[in-house]
Design a protein around this motif. Structure first.
Motif, mmCIF file in Angstrom:
data_model
loop_
_atom_site.group_PDB
_atom_site.id
_atom_site.type_symbol
_atom_site.label_atom_id
_atom_site.label_comp_id
_atom_site.label_asym_id
_atom_site.label_seq_id
_atom_site.Cartn_x
_atom_site.Cartn_y
_atom_site.Cartn_z
ATOM 1 N N ALA A 84 -22.708 63.491 35.340
ATOM 2 C CA ALA A 84 -21.417 63.537 34.667
ATOM 3 C C ALA A 84 -21.297 64.800 33.827
ATOM 4 O O ALA A 84 -22.262 65.226 33.195
ATOM 5 N N ALA A 85 -20.095 65.355 33.818
ATOM 6 C CA ALA A 85 -19.786 66.459 32.919
ATOM 7 C C ALA A 85 -19.659 65.895 31.508
ATOM 8 O O ALA A 85 -19.623 64.671 31.319
ATOM 9 N N ALA A 86 -19.529 66.766 30.525
ATOM 10 C CA ALA A 86 -19.486 66.344 29.122
ATOM 11 C C ALA A 86 -18.309 65.427 28.818
ATOM 12 O O ALA A 86 -18.385 64.626 27.887
ATOM 13 N N ASP A 87 -17.245 65.507 29.578
ATOM 14 C CA ASP A 87 -16.071 64.669 29.323
ATOM 15 C C ASP A 87 -15.989 63.463 30.258
ATOM 16 O O ASP A 87 -14.958 62.804 30.352
ATOM 17 N N GLN A 88 -17.082 63.163 30.942
ATOM 18 C CA GLN A 88 -17.128 62.044 31.881
ATOM 19 C C GLN A 88 -18.253 61.083 31.505
ATOM 20 O O GLN A 88 -19.149 61.443 30.760
ATOM 21 N N GLU A 89 -18.180 59.891 32.072
ATOM 22 C CA GLU A 89 -19.251 58.908 31.899
ATOM 23 C C GLU A 89 -19.905 58.643 33.244
ATOM 24 O O GLU A 89 -19.295 58.829 34.296
ATOM 25 N N ALA A 90 -21.140 58.195 33.196
ATOM 26 C CA ALA A 90 -21.876 57.878 34.422
ATOM 27 C C ALA A 90 -22.860 56.758 34.128
ATOM 28 O O ALA A 90 -23.127 56.421 32.975
ATOM 29 N N GLY A 91 -23.420 56.221 35.182
ATOM 30 C CA GLY A 91 -24.397 55.152 35.057
ATOM 31 C C GLY A 91 -25.752 55.662 34.603
ATOM 32 O O GLY A 91 -25.987 56.863 34.464
ATOM 33 N N VAL A 92 -26.639 54.721 34.403
ATOM 34 C CA VAL A 92 -28.002 55.035 33.958
ATOM 35 C C VAL A 92 -28.774 55.683 35.102
ATOM 36 O O VAL A 92 -28.814 55.157 36.212
ATOM 37 N N LEU A 93 -29.382 56.837 34.806
ATOM 38 C CA LEU A 93 -30.310 57.472 35.755
ATOM 39 C C LEU A 93 -31.720 56.945 35.540
ATOM 40 O O LEU A 93 -32.386 56.544 36.476
ATOM 41 N N VAL A 94 -32.153 57.003 34.285
ATOM 42 C CA VAL A 94 -33.518 56.604 33.935
ATOM 43 C C VAL A 94 -33.498 55.991 32.536
ATOM 44 O O VAL A 94 -32.986 56.612 31.595
ATOM 45 N N PRO A 95 -34.052 54.792 32.365
ATOM 46 C CA PRO A 95 -34.142 54.232 31.013
ATOM 47 C C PRO A 95 -35.190 54.966 30.177
ATOM 48 O O PRO A 95 -36.143 55.534 30.713
ATOM 49 N N ILE A 96 -34.983 54.953 28.873
ATOM 50 C CA ILE A 96 -35.928 55.539 27.928
ATOM 51 C C ILE A 96 -36.590 54.373 27.203
ATOM 52 O O ILE A 96 -35.911 53.537 26.604
ATOM 53 N N ASP A 97 -37.896 54.312 27.275
ATOM 54 C CA ASP A 97 -38.640 53.218 26.652
ATOM 55 C C ASP A 97 -38.682 53.355 25.136
ATOM 56 O O ASP A 97 -38.712 54.457 24.598
ATOM 57 N N GLY A 98 -38.682 52.206 24.444
ATOM 58 C CA GLY A 98 -38.843 52.147 22.996
ATOM 59 C C GLY A 98 -40.316 52.119 22.644
ATOM 60 O O GLY A 98 -41.154 52.340 23.512
ATOM 61 N N PRO A 99 -40.656 51.857 21.407
ATOM 62 C CA PRO A 99 -39.751 51.420 20.346
ATOM 63 C C PRO A 99 -38.820 52.551 19.928
ATOM 64 O O PRO A 99 -39.189 53.724 19.937
ATOM 65 N N TYR A 100 -37.588 52.181 19.563
ATOM 66 C CA TYR A 100 -36.531 53.135 19.277
ATOM 67 C C TYR A 100 -36.509 53.524 17.807
ATOM 68 O O TYR A 100 -35.720 53.022 17.022
ATOM 69 N N THR A 101 -37.412 54.410 17.461
ATOM 70 C CA THR A 101 -37.456 54.992 16.126
ATOM 71 C C THR A 101 -37.385 56.505 16.272
ATOM 72 O O THR A 101 -37.890 57.066 17.253
ATOM 73 N N SER A 102 -36.748 57.127 15.318
ATOM 74 C CA SER A 102 -36.600 58.579 15.368
ATOM 75 C C SER A 102 -37.724 59.229 14.572
ATOM 76 O O SER A 102 -37.981 58.812 13.444
ATOM 77 N N PRO A 103 -38.423 60.192 15.132
ATOM 78 C CA PRO A 103 -38.241 60.777 16.450
ATOM 79 C C PRO A 103 -38.854 59.908 17.550
ATOM 80 O O PRO A 103 -39.859 59.233 17.347
ATOM 81 N N LEU A 104 -38.227 59.962 18.705
ATOM 82 C CA LEU A 104 -38.682 59.232 19.887
ATOM 83 C C LEU A 104 -39.178 60.261 20.889
ATOM 84 O O LEU A 104 -38.430 61.154 21.286
ATOM 85 N N LYS A 105 -40.441 60.139 21.265
ATOM 86 C CA LYS A 105 -41.041 61.102 22.194
ATOM 87 C C LYS A 105 -41.621 60.361 23.374
ATOM 88 O O LYS A 105 -42.118 59.250 23.239
ATOM 89 N N GLY A 106 -41.539 61.000 24.543
ATOM 90 C CA GLY A 106 -42.098 60.391 25.736
ATOM 91 C C GLY A 106 -41.855 61.260 26.951
ATOM 92 O O GLY A 106 -41.518 62.440 26.839
ATOM 93 N N LYS A 107 -42.013 60.630 28.111
ATOM 94 C CA LYS A 107 -41.757 61.344 29.360
ATOM 95 C C LYS A 107 -41.296 60.349 30.405
ATOM 96 O O LYS A 107 -41.624 59.155 30.348
ATOM 97 N N VAL A 108 -40.499 60.854 31.331
ATOM 98 C CA VAL A 108 -39.993 60.054 32.443
ATOM 99 C C VAL A 108 -40.152 60.863 33.716
ATOM 100 O O VAL A 108 -40.250 62.092 33.684
#
Length: 144
Positions: A84-108
């Motif tokens: 999706a472009a910046a003004d569009q929406e799209a479905g999920v490509l890849v989920p991001i695993d939690g726990p959801y605390t900032s900063p959140l670091k990982g890899k997919v």
């Protein structure tokens, strides 16, 4: 005598350089992507933060670091969305695993199509909260 000692040393140095240079380049290999969080879906909050990511063009592994603040509540889901472009929406490509605390670091792991979409600026990170289950903050990823 000088020739006998310096030629083997020079050959050894050349061999080490020839072997170590590709390994050093491979270790630093990657394309950088960045995005700044903005509001989404009519939110009244003021999200701040960013996403920094590095894509390995050979393996398509995406390593990321996500920082945020200013949301209405805790993040309860996060995803890479696209294409999706910046003004569009799209479905999920890849989920991001939690726990959801900032900063959140990982890899997919992306597939080749998803990596191409990322390189084309067609992928964004979406942060979801209880108040905004469809997404409260969005960061479109741009190649740097």
């Amino acid at each position: 005598m000088f020739f006998r000692k310096t030629v083997p040393v020079a050959l050894l140095a050349a061999s080490v350089f020839a072997i170590s240079t590709p390994m050093a380049l491979a270790a630093g290999k990657g394309e950088m992507f960045m995005g700044q969080f903005t509001t989404e879906h009519g939110t009244t909050s003021h999200p701040m933060g960013d996403v920094h990511a590095r894509l390995n063009p050979t393996t398509h592994e995406l390593t990321y670091s996500i920082h945020w603040s200013g949301l209405t509540g805790d993040v309860n889901a996060a995803h890479f969305h696209g294409p999706a472009a910046a003004d569009q929406e799209a479905g999920v490509l890849v989920p991001i695993d939690g726990p959801y605390t900032s900063p959140l670091k990982g890899k997919v792991q992306l597939d080749s199509q998803q990596a191409a979409e990322l390189e084309a600026g067609q992928v964004y990170v979406n942060l979801h909260t209880q108040a905004y289950p469809n997404g409260e903050a969005r960061a479109q990823l741009i190649k740097h």
